[in-house]
Design an enzyme around this catalytic site. Structure first.
Site, PDB file in Angstrom:
ATOM      1  N   THR A 149      -1.875   5.543   1.708  1.00 16.98           N
ATOM      2  CA  THR A 149      -2.993   4.621   1.869  1.00 16.98           C
ATOM      3  C   THR A 149      -2.827   3.849   3.174  1.00 16.98           C
ATOM      4  OG1 THR A 149      -3.213   4.354  -0.520  1.00 16.98           O
ATOM      5  CG2 THR A 149      -4.238   2.669   0.846  1.00 16.98           C
ATOM      6  N   LEU A 203       0.875  -1.168   0.000  1.00 15.72           N
ATOM      7  CA  LEU A 203       0.000   0.000   0.000  1.00 15.72           C
ATOM      8  C   LEU A 203       0.909   1.214   0.000  1.00 15.72           C
ATOM      9  CD1 LEU A 203      -2.585  -1.000   2.779  1.00 15.72           C
ATOM     10  CD2 LEU A 203      -2.966  -1.024   0.309  1.00 15.72           C
ATOM     11  N   ASP A 204       0.569   2.251  -0.753  1.00 13.06           N
ATOM     12  CA  ASP A 204       1.461   3.401  -0.771  1.00 13.06           C
ATOM     13  C   ASP A 204       1.409   4.139   0.562  1.00 13.06           C
ATOM     14  OD1 ASP A 204      -0.783   5.002  -0.785  1.00 13.06           O
ATOM     15  OD2 ASP A 204      -0.521   5.740  -2.819  1.00 13.06           O
ATOM     16  N   ALA A 205       2.313   5.077   0.741  1.00  8.24           N
ATOM     17  CA  ALA A 205       2.452   5.754   2.030  1.00  8.24           C
ATOM     18  C   ALA A 205       1.185   6.496   2.420  1.00  8.24           C
ATOM     19  CB  ALA A 205       3.634   6.720   1.986  1.00  8.24           C
ATOM     20  N   ARG A 208      -1.639   1.801  -8.324  1.00 10.20           N
ATOM     21  CA  ARG A 208      -2.498   2.889  -7.840  1.00 10.20           C
ATOM     22  C   ARG A 208      -3.875   2.875  -8.518  1.00 10.20           C
ATOM     23  NH1 ARG A 208       0.418   6.680  -5.009  1.00 10.20           N
ATOM     24  NH2 ARG A 208      -1.061   8.342  -5.492  1.00 10.20           N
TER      25      ARG A 208
END
Length: 275
Positions: free
Chosen positions: A123, A119-121, A204
């Site tokens: 999220t 998960l990106d930073a 994404r």
């Protein structure tokens, strides 16, 4: 002994394998007595075949056991942890830019755990940490179709027509995409809450889908991953998966590998990065 001599039978030779009920009890399924009852009732399978005899011996390292159709983890060295990844944490075990990463969580365990997908930073939400590479491959790879559910806070008032468009499919720069499920949870004057369920692993993808229909994401959380749900786990909190949850994941993994995997979707990364 000459080539023509027949070796004597060794009456004291140890039988191969371990009794099934003993293995089940060691795995925490039930006591040995209750495990015997489960076997006699025809509720236990070994390698897909129902076993009813109490004398059955198995190899815990290679045989697959399930009870009532749910897989049993026989390897005590395997660990499965749920993390509610907070905002600002990079899904990496060694970030090259020195940003806060997952080591602050994995270092709390003796086992060498790694994250399943990312998960990106920006999220938050459900992230699985494990040392089970086979299971991680099935869960993370989009070709196996494991569903994940996200809740997104977006700009603007989302209409039912927009929800329909998300499920019927939209065109992105890297090809068409459709949510497996979508529903509108809440609408306020300037924002909306949207729930999306999908199996895609494209980079994404949740943010890009909602941006494409005119509703940029301002907050995003992953609430479920396959059969797992975040529940009331607080941001930054961790817990070991229950035996039931592990069984559900293993069942999903075994079912997925029983059929040929579909061709993988085009992705920007080789890992699952659904954000």
């Amino acid at each position: 002994m000459t080539p023509f001599e027949i070796p004597a039978w060794d009456d004291n030779a140890e039988p191969q394998g371990v009794r099934l009920q003993k293995v089940m009890a060691a795995a925490g399924v039930a006591s040995r007595r209750v495990s015997e009852q489960l076997i006699q009732a025809g509720r236990v399978e070994v390698n897909g075949q129902i076993v009813t005899e109490l004398g059955r011996r198995i190899d815990p390292e290679n045989d697959l056991v399930s009870v009532d159709g749910v897989a049993v983890q026989l390897d005590p060295a395997k660990r499965y942890v749920m993390l509610n990844k907070p905002l600002g944490i990079v899904s990496s075990l060694a970030d090259q830019y020195g940003r806060p990463d997952l080591r602050r969580y994995t270092e709390q365990y003796e086992e060498r755990l790694f994250n399943v997908g990312r998960l990106d930073a920006e999220t938050t939400g459900l992230l699985i940490l494990t040392n089970d590479g086979d299971l991680a491959h099935v869960l993370a790879h989009p070709s196996f179709g494991v569903l994940k559910t996200y809740i997104a806070k977006v700009e603007g008032r989302v209409s039912p027509q927009t929800i329909s468009k998300l499920t019927h499919g939209i065109e992105l720069e890297d090809g068409p995409i459709a949510a497996d499920k979508a529903r509108l949870l809440d609408v306020e004057s300037e924002t909306s809450l949207v729930e999306l369920t999908l199996h895609s692993g494209r980079n994404r993808i949740v943010r890009r889908m909602l941006d494409a229909v005119g509703h940029p994401v301002t907050e995003l959380v992953r609430r479920s991953f396959g059969p797992l749900n975040l529940g009331t786990l607080k941001a930054g909190g961790m817990r070991d998966l229950t035996k039931v949850e592990v069984g559900q994941l293993l069942t999903l993994s075994r079912d997925a590998t029983d059929v040929p995997a579909a061709e993988p979707e085009a992705t920007d990364e080789t890992e699952d990065i659904e954000e």
